[in-house]
Design a protein around this motif. Structure first.
Motif, PDB file in Angstrom:
ATOM      1  N   THR A   1      -7.023  -7.337 -12.158  1.00  0.00           N
ATOM      2  CA  THR A   1      -6.936  -6.948 -10.750  1.00  0.00           C
ATOM      3  C   THR A   1      -7.787  -5.708 -10.495  1.00  0.00           C
ATOM      4  OG1 THR A   1      -4.739  -7.884 -10.472  1.00  0.00           O
ATOM      5  CG2 THR A   1      -5.362  -6.146  -8.942  1.00  0.00           C
TER       6      THR A   1
ATOM      7  N   LEU B   1      -3.185 -10.620   5.336  1.00  0.00           N
ATOM      8  CA  LEU B   1      -3.645  -9.233   5.273  1.00  0.00           C
ATOM      9  C   LEU B   1      -4.914  -9.046   6.101  1.00  0.00           C
ATOM     10  CD1 LEU B   1      -3.638  -6.355   3.941  1.00  0.00           C
ATOM     11  CD2 LEU B   1      -4.880  -7.374   2.042  1.00  0.00           C
TER      12      LEU B   1
ATOM     13  N   LEU C   1     -14.773 -11.734  -2.208  1.00  0.00           N
ATOM     14  CA  LEU C   1     -13.684 -11.891  -3.176  1.00  0.00           C
ATOM     15  C   LEU C   1     -13.782 -13.255  -3.870  1.00  0.00           C
ATOM     16  CD1 LEU C   1     -11.314 -10.135  -4.035  1.00  0.00           C
ATOM     17  CD2 LEU C   1      -9.939 -11.162  -2.245  1.00  0.00           C
TER      18      LEU C   1
ATOM     19  N   THR D   1      -4.246 -16.685  -1.672  1.00  0.00           N
ATOM     20  CA  THR D   1      -5.100 -16.706  -0.488  1.00  0.00           C
ATOM     21  C   THR D   1      -4.287 -16.613   0.802  1.00  0.00           C
ATOM     22  OG1 THR D   1      -6.087 -18.459  -1.808  1.00  0.00           O
ATOM     23  CG2 THR D   1      -7.314 -17.706   0.091  1.00  0.00           C
TER      24      THR D   1
ATOM     25  N   ILE E   1      -1.410  -7.763  -3.898  1.00  0.00           N
ATOM     26  CA  ILE E   1      -1.313  -9.225  -3.802  1.00  0.00           C
ATOM     27  C   ILE E   1      -1.780  -9.879  -5.105  1.00  0.00           C
ATOM     28  CG2 ILE E   1      -2.288 -11.271  -2.662  1.00  0.00           C
ATOM     29  CD1 ILE E   1      -2.319  -9.530  -0.051  1.00  0.00           C
ATOM     30  N   LEU E   2      -2.856  -9.361  -5.665  1.00  0.00           N
ATOM     31  CA  LEU E   2      -3.377  -9.944  -6.907  1.00  0.00           C
ATOM     32  C   LEU E   2      -2.404  -9.723  -8.063  1.00  0.00           C
ATOM     33  CD1 LEU E   2      -7.193  -9.016  -6.736  1.00  0.00           C
ATOM     34  CD2 LEU E   2      -6.095 -11.160  -6.082  1.00  0.00           C
TER      35      LEU E   2
ATOM     36  N   LYS F   1      -1.511 -15.003   1.316  1.00  0.00           N
ATOM     37  CA  LYS F   1      -1.157 -13.599   1.545  1.00  0.00           C
ATOM     38  C   LYS F   1      -2.384 -12.759   1.905  1.00  0.00           C
ATOM     39  CE  LYS F   1       2.963 -13.357  -1.328  1.00  0.00           C
ATOM     40  NZ  LYS F   1       3.409 -12.935  -2.672  1.00  0.00           N
ATOM     41  N   LEU F   2      -3.492 -13.062   1.231  1.00  0.00           N
ATOM     42  CA  LEU F   2      -4.726 -12.325   1.542  1.00  0.00           C
ATOM     43  C   LEU F   2      -5.149 -12.565   2.985  1.00  0.00           C
ATOM     44  CD1 LEU F   2      -6.794 -12.920  -1.733  1.00  0.00           C
ATOM     45  CD2 LEU F   2      -5.970 -10.709  -0.894  1.00  0.00           C
ATOM     46  N   ASP F   3      -5.041 -13.818   3.420  1.00  0.00           N
ATOM     47  CA  ASP F   3      -5.455 -14.129   4.788  1.00  0.00           C
ATOM     48  C   ASP F   3      -4.569 -13.441   5.821  1.00  0.00           C
ATOM     49  OD1 ASP F   3      -7.662 -15.510   4.016  1.00  0.00           O
ATOM     50  OD2 ASP F   3      -6.719 -17.488   4.074  1.00  0.00           O
TER      51      ASP F   3
ATOM     52  N   GLU G   1      -3.766  -3.010  -0.731  1.00  0.00           N
ATOM     53  CA  GLU G   1      -2.950  -4.206  -0.477  1.00  0.00           C
ATOM     54  C   GLU G   1      -3.510  -5.439  -1.190  1.00  0.00           C
ATOM     55  OE1 GLU G   1      -1.084  -4.830   3.183  1.00  0.00           O
ATOM     56  OE2 GLU G   1      -1.078  -2.704   3.736  1.00  0.00           O
ATOM     57  N   ILE G   2      -4.819  -5.515  -1.280  1.00  0.00           N
ATOM     58  CA  ILE G   2      -5.426  -6.615  -2.044  1.00  0.00           C
ATOM     59  C   ILE G   2      -4.950  -6.516  -3.499  1.00  0.00           C
ATOM     60  CG2 ILE G   2      -7.584  -7.566  -2.976  1.00  0.00           C
ATOM     61  CD1 ILE G   2      -8.968  -6.691  -0.368  1.00  0.00           C
TER      62      ILE G   2
ATOM     63  N   ARG H   1     -13.474 -11.346   2.348  1.00  0.00           N
ATOM     64  CA  ARG H   1     -12.843 -12.548   1.783  1.00  0.00           C
ATOM     65  C   ARG H   1     -13.865 -13.368   1.003  1.00  0.00           C
ATOM     66  NH1 ARG H   1     -11.558 -17.996   2.503  1.00  0.00           N
ATOM     67  NH2 ARG H   1      -9.327 -18.449   2.626  1.00  0.00           N
TER      68      ARG H   1
END
Ligand code: GDP
Length: 298
Positions: A50, A21, A76, A15, A39-40, A17-19, A35-36, A73
């Motif tokens: 993924t 992004l 997800l 999360t 990260i996954l 890293k996702l945030d 990019e998601i 978000r």
């Protein structure tokens, strides 16, 4: 609170890293999805899972006409929750009697998990008997004995090197004689000798099916979350050797690789029944998809 704390490294890794992004991205474009995905995958979610998640995300974003990255978000989070959920994630120990067989390689937290489960069941008023089915390591039975004493339950054990299925046979007789609610069986976890391990487990399950057909059976594989995608290999191997009904995922507290939870559920089709988020007895918790997704995305 403990769950959130235990998952903090995983949360940072996923999360966090996702945030980052989402902060830098205003458009919902192809680059965002890629990019998601990255990260996954680097967060141990696993390749197949993924792709599945990102695919679902694309569809839902389109279907719901989502325009704001913040809502991506949230979407997800809902997808993660959906993948993890199922009505099969509680330990099934009813109707009585029940037998719980614990398998897994050495060091993953098998003994500790057995001890914690025994203590919990005992505190719920159930009668519990332990079987020291790992006759290969002398230390295994000794460690189990410490937990048995602590929980105030009996332990059936034989000498080091004896036939594990004989221990299980005796334990089943003992459970019947005592009217025990739950018999918990430890097993050996020598993965370097896969053929022996398989034969040994097969023999144990033959005994259980023959001697205790009336028992409600749970067969749980213990895996160590810190090993990330390697744990998935163990799932594949043990699936061949034992009629697994679920997973105990330990040591989530020490790792950023908690994304592996999604792989297990989605690719291996096995429910996660219990998770370990610390060393204390209460740190072995029932798995709850909603709470897990919430802790991950809070
Ligand atoms: P076994 O060889 O599979 O029986 O493994 P043990 O039960 O002896 O556990 C190995 C080590 O992992 C012990 O030091 C345990 O305290 C530790 N352990 C087990 N579960 C957890 C957990 O959920 N979190 C943490 N931090 N440590 C754990």
């Amino acid at each position: 609170a403990k769950l959130k704390e235990g998952l903090s490294k995983t949360t940072q890794n996923l999360t966090g890293k996702l945030d980052e992004l989402f902060k830098g991205h205003i458009e919902i474009d192809e680059e965002l999805y890629e990019e998601i995905e990255e990260i996954l995958i680097t967060g141990d979610v696993g390749f197949e899972t993924t792709l599945k998640i990102v695919d679902m995300l694309r569809k839902n974003v389109k279907k719901k006409s989502i325009q704001d990255v913040k809502d991506v978000r949230e979407e997800l989070k809902l997808i993660v929750e959906e993948i993890l959920s199922g009505d099969d994630s509680n330990l099934k120990l009813e109707p009585k009697p029940a037998i719980l067989v614990i398998v897994g390689v050495n060091g993953v937290g098998k003994t500790t998990s057995i001890g914690k489960i025994a203590m919990r069941l005992k505190s719920e008023g159930k009668s519990v008997l332990l079987a020291a089915g790992d006759t290969f390591r002398a230390a295994a039975a000794e460690q189990l004995e410490v937990w048995a004493d602590r929980a105030g339950v009996e332990l059936i054990k034989h000498q080091e090197g004896s036939d594990p299925s004989a221990v299980i046979f005796d334990a089943i007789s003992g459970a019947k004689a005592r009217n025990t609610d739950v018999l918990i069986c430890d097993t050996a976890g020598r993965l370097h000798n896969k053929k022996n391990l398989m034969q040994e487990l097969a023999k144990i399950f033959r005994i259980i099916d023959r001697e205790y057909p009336e028992a409600t059976k749970e067969v749980l594989l213990v895996i160590d979350a810190t090993t990330g995608q390697n744990a998935i290999n163990q799932v594949k191997i043990f699936k061949e050797a034992a009629p697994l009904t679920g997973i105990i995922l330990t040591k989530l507290d020490g790792t950023a690789k908690g994304g592996v939870v999604l792989s297990i559920k989605s690719e291996q089709q096995l429910p996660i029944k219990l998770i370990g988020v610390g060393e204390k007895i209460e740190d072995l918790q029932d798995f709850n998809a909603k709470e897990f997704a919430k802790a991950l995305f809070s």
